[in-house]
Design an enzyme around this catalytic site. Sequence first.
Site, mmCIF file in Angstrom:
data_model
loop_
_atom_site.group_PDB
_atom_site.id
_atom_site.type_symbol
_atom_site.label_atom_id
_atom_site.label_comp_id
_atom_site.label_asym_id
_atom_site.label_seq_id
_atom_site.Cartn_x
_atom_site.Cartn_y
_atom_site.Cartn_z
ATOM 1 N N ASP A 160 -43.116 41.308 -24.655
ATOM 2 C CA ASP A 160 -43.744 40.514 -25.707
ATOM 3 C C ASP A 160 -44.906 41.295 -26.295
ATOM 4 O OD1 ASP A 160 -42.035 38.373 -25.211
ATOM 5 O OD2 ASP A 160 -43.345 37.590 -23.636
ATOM 6 N N ASP A 181 -52.212 31.873 -18.328
ATOM 7 C CA ASP A 181 -52.268 31.130 -17.068
ATOM 8 C C ASP A 181 -52.864 31.961 -15.921
ATOM 9 O OD1 ASP A 181 -49.938 32.659 -17.092
ATOM 10 O OD2 ASP A 181 -48.575 31.007 -16.655
ATOM 11 N N ASP A 203 -38.234 40.854 -20.591
ATOM 12 C CA ASP A 203 -38.464 41.052 -22.027
ATOM 13 C C ASP A 203 -39.869 41.614 -22.251
ATOM 14 O OD1 ASP A 203 -39.958 38.706 -21.474
ATOM 15 O OD2 ASP A 203 -38.251 37.477 -22.066
HETATM 16 P P1 ATP Z 1 -41.036 35.872 -17.029
HETATM 17 O O1 ATP Z 1 -40.641 36.213 -18.464
HETATM 18 O O2 ATP Z 1 -40.743 36.893 -16.041
HETATM 19 O O3 ATP Z 1 -40.602 34.518 -16.663
HETATM 20 P P2 ATP Z 1 -43.658 35.782 -18.201
HETATM 21 O O4 ATP Z 1 -45.012 35.891 -17.583
HETATM 22 O O5 ATP Z 1 -43.295 36.772 -19.257
HETATM 23 O O6 ATP Z 1 -42.631 35.795 -17.017
HETATM 24 P P3 ATP Z 1 -43.216 33.790 -20.202
HETATM 25 O O7 ATP Z 1 -42.838 32.363 -20.014
HETATM 26 O O8 ATP Z 1 -42.289 34.713 -20.891
HETATM 27 O O9 ATP Z 1 -43.545 34.315 -18.754
HETATM 28 O O10 ATP Z 1 -44.634 33.777 -20.920
HETATM 29 C C1 ATP Z 1 -45.237 34.939 -21.464
HETATM 30 C C2 ATP Z 1 -46.743 34.892 -21.229
HETATM 31 O O11 ATP Z 1 -47.290 33.762 -21.905
HETATM 32 C C3 ATP Z 1 -47.162 34.720 -19.775
HETATM 33 O O12 ATP Z 1 -47.229 35.947 -19.110
HETATM 34 C C4 ATP Z 1 -48.518 34.072 -19.922
HETATM 35 O O13 ATP Z 1 -49.500 35.028 -20.213
HETATM 36 C C5 ATP Z 1 -48.348 33.188 -21.140
HETATM 37 N N1 ATP Z 1 -47.943 31.808 -20.762
HETATM 38 C C6 ATP Z 1 -46.686 31.338 -20.673
HETATM 39 N N2 ATP Z 1 -46.670 30.055 -20.311
HETATM 40 C C7 ATP Z 1 -47.941 29.677 -20.181
HETATM 41 C C8 ATP Z 1 -48.579 28.444 -19.832
HETATM 42 N N3 ATP Z 1 -47.875 27.361 -19.538
HETATM 43 N N4 ATP Z 1 -49.935 28.428 -19.810
HETATM 44 C C9 ATP Z 1 -50.652 29.549 -20.144
HETATM 45 N N5 ATP Z 1 -50.104 30.707 -20.436
HETATM 46 C C10 ATP Z 1 -48.769 30.800 -20.473
HETATM 47 MG MG MG Z 2 -41.512 36.744 -20.450
#
Ligand code: ATP
Ligand code: MG
Length: 432
Positions: free
Chosen positions: A58, A136, A56
Amino acid sequence: MQDQPKSYTLKELGLSPKNLDKHAVSITERLTEAGFQAYLVGGCVRDLLLGMRPKDFDVSTNAEPEQIEALFRNCRLIGRRFRLAHIHFGRHVIEVATFRGPHVKHDKNTSHAHKDGRLLRDNVYGTLEEDAWRRDFTVNALYLDAQKLTVIDYVGGIEDHQNRLLRLMGDPEQRYKEDPVRLLRAVRFKAKLGFNYSPETEAPMKAMAPLLKDIPSARLYDEILKLLLNTKASDVFDGLRQYNLFSALFPQTELCIKKADSDQPLLLIKQAMENTEKRLKNNQHVTPYFLLAAILWEPVRRLTEQNRATFNSDVQAINASAGEIIAHQVNQIAIPRRITTPMREVWSLQPRFHKQIGVRCLRFLEHPRFRAAYDFMLLRAQYGEVDPKIADWWTHIQTLDPAEQKLMTRPNQFKHKRKARKKTTTNIPPAE
Ligand code: ATP
Ligand code: MG
């Protein structure tokens, strides 16, 4: 903190604007025209840099939720504590979040930390730079400007990405304490991206693992799905075990694995994960209940063995053990009933594979859960729990036409005739 962010052009990073989601880009365009800052952020930038197709896209902006809402007709605000905007394009949704600031800030909507450092709320708006630092891993804190065609990097994320490093920002111990789910995210991203941990990111992981016990069970269920239903599930499983995270999530299973005198319980779980990976790679449907049934099978099997004498049948013994094991498990991970019900069914159907005579066998073949129970039985047969002849018998019968199937399940001619006569006069109850 670095004062000046590094800026890279998409071209020098080998990124093509063609691979950006057109809806997400149009949102940033509209926000920018209205005088706000707006970027594609997080997982999508990280995945594009690896040549992967992001799950996705964001968007992150300094516009506040009500300001976003005023700009887009197709916008819904969600979330009570931290409001997010969802912008809908048919069934496609883009999440737009307002920049968040650090949680230790003394202003009107200060966020709150638990006494052990865990972050309970995270609802303070901030600047772009602050938003970057509260994420993170450095590789998750990159901002893509779809108008200027640049990537903005406050945290050294591009360098880490090039060195294939997962580095938690700030003091890792503190960051894991704030949110122990980051431990699970570390394992998942390592498996997904094939990166290494930076030494400081890895060092506290094992010691921090028990903190997962305090995470709300519903959140852990969501994380478990992301951990297990992907094409790297068996690497994730190894990673979880390596840092004692698996025992924090599935303590009953870990105990059984440790107590077992062979590798078989462990191998059965790994095989179930590998089967899931294969199915995903072939675009076949996967459900969490099958994997969770495999993960919790050994505790159920052991307890059934212990309790067997107190029940009239294997099925009753399995049902009772399943109830007990699931009741313990859901304290930790809120597996919903729509998932535990088919898990229990798959388990309690196992004794039926041991009967190969009579009309019940034929009815079993029609059972809505037969296929899953059969796949599960094959797994058990692979690891010595079921006689391979039995597994072959069930594999073979499925290839036959109904008349041949009937012959295969016939005890002998006489009994068969008696049963056939009865069938014409009696209503056969459904298999359930
Ligand atoms: P994927 O969607 O492939 O699982 P993602 O990195 O996009 O990976 P998401 O859970 O969609 O993960 O989160 C979007 C963004 O929000 C992350 O890339 C990170 O920058 C931030 N984020 C998410 N969870 C946390 C957390 N627990 N602590 C700090 N930042 C976070
Ligand atoms: Mg994501």
